[in-house]
Every structure is written in C-alpha cells, then in structure tokens.
Design an enzyme around this catalytic site. Structure first.
Site, PDB file in Angstrom:
ATOM      1  N   THR A   1       0.861  -1.185   0.000  1.00 51.65           N
ATOM      2  CA  THR A   1       0.000   0.000   0.000  1.00 51.65           C
ATOM      3  C   THR A   1       0.894   1.230   0.000  1.00 51.65           C
ATOM      4  O   THR A   1       2.007   1.197   0.516  1.00 51.65           O
ATOM      5  CB  THR A   1      -0.855   0.053   1.270  1.00 51.65           C
TER       6      THR A   1
ATOM      7  N   GLU B   1      -5.928  -3.635  -0.676  1.00 49.07           N
ATOM      8  CA  GLU B   1      -6.329  -4.688   0.274  1.00 49.07           C
ATOM      9  C   GLU B   1      -7.500  -5.526  -0.214  1.00 49.07           C
ATOM     10  O   GLU B   1      -7.818  -6.551   0.381  1.00 49.07           O
ATOM     11  CB  GLU B   1      -6.720  -4.044   1.617  1.00 49.07           C
TER      12      GLU B   1
ATOM     13  N   LYS C   1     -14.899  16.422  12.355  1.00 44.00           N
ATOM     14  CA  LYS C   1     -15.898  16.100  13.370  1.00 44.00           C
ATOM     15  C   LYS C   1     -16.316  17.365  14.095  1.00 44.00           C
ATOM     16  O   LYS C   1     -15.602  17.871  14.951  1.00 44.00           O
ATOM     17  CB  LYS C   1     -15.349  15.051  14.330  1.00 44.00           C
TER      18      LYS C   1
ATOM     19  N   TRP D   1     -20.421  14.617  11.326  1.00 45.47           N
ATOM     20  CA  TRP D   1     -19.284  14.504  10.414  1.00 45.47           C
ATOM     21  C   TRP D   1     -19.471  15.379   9.186  1.00 45.47           C
ATOM     22  O   TRP D   1     -20.512  15.337   8.537  1.00 45.47           O
ATOM     23  CB  TRP D   1     -19.100  13.048   9.971  1.00 45.47           C
TER      24      TRP D   1
HETATM   25  P1  AMP Z   1      -5.182   2.216  -3.272  1.00 47.92           P
HETATM   26  O1  AMP Z   1      -5.008   1.047  -2.360  1.00 47.92           O
HETATM   27  O2  AMP Z   1      -3.937   3.022  -3.478  1.00 47.92           O
HETATM   28  O3  AMP Z   1      -5.833   1.816  -4.565  1.00 47.92           O
HETATM   29  O4  AMP Z   1      -6.193   3.237  -2.560  1.00 47.92           O
HETATM   30  C1  AMP Z   1      -7.480   2.810  -2.168  1.00 47.92           C
HETATM   31  C2  AMP Z   1      -8.277   4.015  -1.742  1.00 47.92           C
HETATM   32  O5  AMP Z   1      -8.556   4.865  -2.856  1.00 47.92           O
HETATM   33  C3  AMP Z   1      -9.639   3.670  -1.184  1.00 47.92           C
HETATM   34  O6  AMP Z   1      -9.578   3.255   0.168  1.00 47.92           O
HETATM   35  C4  AMP Z   1     -10.388   4.973  -1.378  1.00 47.92           C
HETATM   36  O7  AMP Z   1     -10.088   5.897  -0.346  1.00 47.92           O
HETATM   37  C5  AMP Z   1      -9.812   5.496  -2.679  1.00 47.92           C
HETATM   38  N1  AMP Z   1     -10.714   5.168  -3.800  1.00 47.92           N
HETATM   39  C6  AMP Z   1     -10.612   4.151  -4.673  1.00 47.92           C
HETATM   40  N2  AMP Z   1     -11.605   4.180  -5.583  1.00 47.92           N
HETATM   41  C7  AMP Z   1     -12.386   5.239  -5.281  1.00 47.92           C
HETATM   42  C8  AMP Z   1     -13.581   5.810  -5.839  1.00 47.92           C
HETATM   43  N3  AMP Z   1     -14.160   5.300  -6.920  1.00 47.92           N
HETATM   44  N4  AMP Z   1     -14.082   6.906  -5.229  1.00 47.92           N
HETATM   45  C9  AMP Z   1     -13.505   7.441  -4.136  1.00 47.92           C
HETATM   46  N5  AMP Z   1     -12.384   6.960  -3.576  1.00 47.92           N
HETATM   47  C10 AMP Z   1     -11.823   5.873  -4.131  1.00 47.92           C
END
Ligand code: AMP
Length: 532
Positions: free
Chosen positions: A177, A320, A428, A433
């Site tokens: 990540t 994940e 918050k 929120w």
């Molecule tokens: P990554 O593991 O780098 O792909 O990041 C995952 C994170 O990207 C998620 O937990 C979200 O916060 C964000 N994310 C992925 N897809 C979307 C989406 N369609 N809309 C908003 N946030 C997203």
C-alpha cells in the site's frame, strides 16, 4: 460427514493463462514502447515466454515462494514476468516507482526480493538504491535489446517447462500500500483469491469483459495489480494493448488504430485525455466502456463519457481488496431514469456484487443503518480481501472477519455505496461529520479555484471546524467571499469553512492523493477567529 465427490481442481493463476492460450491463442497482446517501437505478440506467445522465464528463474535458483520484483510501466514483457514468476511458484512483487526512496528501500528489503526486472527509464533510480537493497541478486532490463536484456534471456530458453503445482492458498503476488502514515504494508494475494477475483471482475455486473473486448489498461501494473485486468482479461480472452508511456496523444491514437473497447485509469488520466480531445478534435472512436477509480470521479467527467455513448464504469476498491470491490451495476428501471438520475447513481461508488460484503459502523463498532443518509466507517469482508499484512504479527480484521477500509461511506437502500471521505480526514464538528472531500469538490467547482484541501482544526465549542486551503488558478484573484458564496449552493450551511486561506501549493502522495497528514501537522496550532 462424507465429502462431496467432485474433482480436485486447485484455483491456480496458471489455469487462466492455460485457458486463454488454448481457447484464444491468436488474440493479440500489442505493445507501444516508449521509443515508438511496436511489438505484436499473442496469448500463445505470452504462454511460451512465461514458460521460458519460469525455466530461467529455476536455473537461477529461485524457489517457490521467493519474491521476484518489477519496477516497470505497462508492456508485454511485464505481463510475461508476472505469469513466468507465478508459473514457477514465485511471488511477483510490483514496485511503484513513484514512491519515495525510503519507501522503495523499505519494501524491496521487507519483501526480500531476489530478482528485479525493470524499465531502462528507471536506471537512475536503480543505480541510486542498489547499495541499499540487501536481497536483490539479479537485475535485468526489460527494454534492453542487447545480450543482457529480457528478450535475450527468453531467447536462450526452449520453453519446455511444466508449471509448478501446489495448493491454491499459496501466494502468487504481493502489493504494498502507498500509505500516508508509517511504512507501506504488503498485501499477499493467493492463487485462489486472485482467480476468484478475476471471475468476479469479469462478470457482467462488474467489468463485463468478453473475447470481443480490446483492453487498454492505462492504470499501471504496479497500481493494485492493474485492477486485476491481466487476470480478468485472460479469463475473458480479451486482446490487450499496452503503452509504455501515458501520453494522451499516443493513447488516443492506439485506441483508434487497435479499436480499443475498454480503457481503464484514474480520473487524472481521463482529464488529460479530455484536454487532448479539446486541443486536437480527435477522440477514441471504438470505446464502449471506461473504468475509472482510485479516487472519486468528478460528475462532469462521468457526464461527458455518457454523452459520448461510453459507459463510465465507476468502481471502488483498494490494494487490500485485490482491488475491485464495488462497481456501477445498473439496476431495475435503469432505462426509465432521466440522464440526471442516472448520473446520480454513476457518481456513487457502485453496487455490491456477490463475494463482497460491506457494512458501515460508528467509532464504537456498532453497525449503522443502510438508509442513504447515515455515514460511517466502511468495513468489508470476502475471499479476496486481506486478512493479515505480510509479516505482520496480528490479523488486520476483527473477530467477525471485517476489515476496516479507512473510508467513510453511506450505504443506500437501493444497494449502492457512496464514499464520502477517508476516516482520518473527516471533520468532526459538534458530534456530526463533515466530508472534507465534498467540501473540496464543491470548492474546485468555483471559478478561479485550482485545487482545495479541507481539514479540521481545533475549536473549543465544536471540537473541530473546517479550514479550507485553496490554490488559486494562475491569474485568478478569487476571494474567500466568492468561494463561500459558491459553497452555499452545494453544502449545508453548518459545513461552510470557518476560514479560507490561500496557499501556493498542496502536498501530495506518490499516487497523487492529497497528503492531509502533513497539512494537519502544519495547521495543528492554527487559531480560528471563530474560536476566540
Ligand atoms: P489504493 O489502495 O492506493 O488503490 O487506494 C485505495 C483508496 O482509494 C480507497 O480506500 C479509497 O479511499 C480510494 N478510492 C478508490 N476508488 C475510489 C472511488 N471510486 N471513489 C472514491 N475513492 C476511491
């Protein structure tokens, strides 16, 4: 109880490659390299090259379970390296070259990578970090056409190799990540989870892939396994078109010359494509669907694709979750909805397909209603969701198997999910929120605003109140009053920022997301005038 009486058929990734090479052997895999060269291979060729690579890795003494790393953009050799390493039981580790040096050092050492295949454009990075990488024994350049390059390595083998076999729960891939706090964490995908995820991703109500599709994954192979496309596309028998660069002009040209039906990328990639279209009048003529995710896709972008007759498949997931979890899936009565009502649904993060379970909870872990209004911490479980990070001592899930995504979401009665924020970023205020993302999106819709970040700062009465940091567009003199005026049309009155400050730039992570941890640190002692 006596067991059932069906066949033992381990769900291993190599079954996907065997399938596509047997049933769709001549379906092409085309690569446009950064130097303008084009190579045309097919799935039978990828199968052959993967066997050759597996042979070579075995000769080098790489053992099943060992990590084989890549530092590369998208091309057929990168694809071959995935299947070749997994074919001999290895674990492919795709490293994101956009990470910071200390993260790059950490993850290669933490994964104990033994081999690194890389693109020559990353030579300076490799030279710089080589002394720090303690486990890598061999370095090979993918796009070196000389005697030490990847092609020569394949040419030296005959491909007479049978895949390593083992239980389906063995690992096949690791992705780290790009966390904003602490060290990156490794997610260790299994053969079984990867095959199940490929079947899920190809389904009609997820990406809906078929052998008539031509896929151009703009999403890099180092970003969450290119959203699983190398597996789901093989399962479907699709043709692949790869570009080693992300230049919108090249991508648009390839989309037309290769008749690409599906493109996949984060919102910024599509913004660049729109700019190219506006500047040249060209447009991709064969696209039937684009997949967009990684961050929320703006409404105007999704609307433009709809107006072009292209399905904007908005999806949500994370490293994940392998990564695809939810996706736009038009439900009953879709065709009767107005364009605006359809757009409302397209802007959300999709429906929940089989294999993915979602719930929202409050800070105490109590489940919240799916009423389309309440927002809470989004949790997920399922067979392609992480259980424990690589080498971690504890599971990343609670007793019920739920993984906390770190996202804040609303679940709607029609079964759709809507991300409203990251849980660390939500503001918050008085026990309620405020979505920092909604504030930012509303702010960038105000003429003159280039970029915006909303953070919560301390307030004696409300706990936190929003502070909006704005980067003006070049030449703009937009005022706080004008921005506030614009915001009142889009958010509740109590959401309006207590103050708006102008800054020259905002900090970002390696994957282009706003780095709010840095901002919160910077403004932690900021005294709002309303707090006096
Ligand atoms: P990554 O593991 O780098 O792909 O990041 C995952 C994170 O990207 C998620 O937990 C979200 O916060 C964000 N994310 C992925 N897809 C979307 C989406 N369609 N809309 C908003 N946030 C997203």
């Amino acid at each position: 109880m006596q067991m059932g009486a069906m066949q033992d058929f381990e769900l291993r990734v190599m079954r996907l490659l065997d399938h596509v090479a047997r049933e769709h052997p001549t379906r092409e895999v085309v690569t446009r390299w950064a130097d303008g060269r084009e190579t045309r291979n097919d799935w039978a060729g990828i199968h052959r090259n993967a066997r050759k690579l597996a042979q070579r890795l075995v000769k080098w003494g790489i053992n099943p379970g060992d990590r084989v790393a890549t530092l590369a953009m998208n091309h057929e050799h990168h694809l071959t390296s995935w299947y070749g390493a997994m074919g001999m039981g290895g674990v492919i580790h795709t490293i994101n070259p956009r990470l910071f040096d200390e993260q790059l050092i950490y993850i290669a050492n933490h994964a104990e990578d033994r081999v690194l295949f890389y693109d020559k454009q990353f030579q300076p990075l490799v030279d710089r970090l080589k002394p720090e990488w303690t486990s890598i024994e061999r370095y090979v350049v993918f796009d070196d056409l000389g005697p030490d390059g990847f092609q020569a390595l394949l040419d030296a083998e005959d491909g007479d190799y049978a895949w390593y076999e083992g239980p389906e729960r063995e690992p096949c891939m690791i992705c780290y990540t790009s966390g904003t706090t602490g060290n990156p964490k490794g997610v260790l995908y299994e053969h079984r989870s990867t095959v199940l995820h490929a079947m899920h991703a190809a389904e009609p109500w997820v990406m809906g892939l078929s052998a008539s599709d031509v896929i151009l994954p703009i999403v890099p192979m180092f970003h969450a396994a290119a959203w699983g496309l190398p597996f789901a596309g093989a399962l479907a028998g699709a043709k692949f078109v790869y570009s080693q660069t992300n230049d919108a002009a090249v991508l648009c040209e390839l989309m037309n010359s290769e008749k690409v039906t599906i493109g996949s990328g984060v919102p910024t990639v599509w913004l660049a494509m729109f700019q190219h279209m506006d500047a040249t009048g060209e447009e991709p003529r064969f696209l039937r669907q684009i997949t967009v995710g990684g961050s929320a896709a703006p409404r105007a972008m999704l609307a433009r694709f709809m107006d072009m007759g292209i399905k904007p498949l908005h999806l949500w997931g994370m490293t994940e979750t392998s990564p695809v979890a939810t996706a736009l899936a038009p439900g009953p009565g879709w065709g009767d909805l107005t364009r605006d009502a359809q757009l409302d649904i397209v802007c959300k993060q999709g429906s929940i397909p089989f294999g993915v379970e979602l719930r929202i909870v409050d800070d105490e872990g109590t489940e919240l209603p799916r009423d389309g209004e309440t927002s809470g911490r989004l949790q997920i479980r399922g067979p392609w969701v992480v259980k424990r990070y690589f080498k971690a001592e504890q599971d990343a899930v609670d007793a019920g198997g739920w993984f906390d995504t770190g996202d804040v979401a609303v679940l709607h009665p029609d079964g759709t999910m809507q991300i409203t924020d990251r849980s660390k970023d939500v503001i918050k205020s008085g026990g309620e929120w405020i979505s920092s993302v909604d504030l930012e999106n509303a702010a960038v819709g105000c003429p003159g605003v280039g970029e915006a970040a909303a953070i919560g700062v301390y307030h004696p009465k409300w706990d936190e109140r929003p502070l909006l940091l704005v980067v003006r567009k070049p030449g703009s003199a937009v005022t706080p009053q004008e921005i506030t005026q614009h915001l009142t049309q889009h958010v509740a009155k109590w959401w309006l920022p207590d103050e708006i400050l102008f800054v020259d730039d905002l900090p970002h992570t390696a994957t282009g997301k706003l780095l709010k941890t840095v901002l919160r640190e910077q403004y932690k002692d900021y005294k709002l005038a309303t707090a006096a």
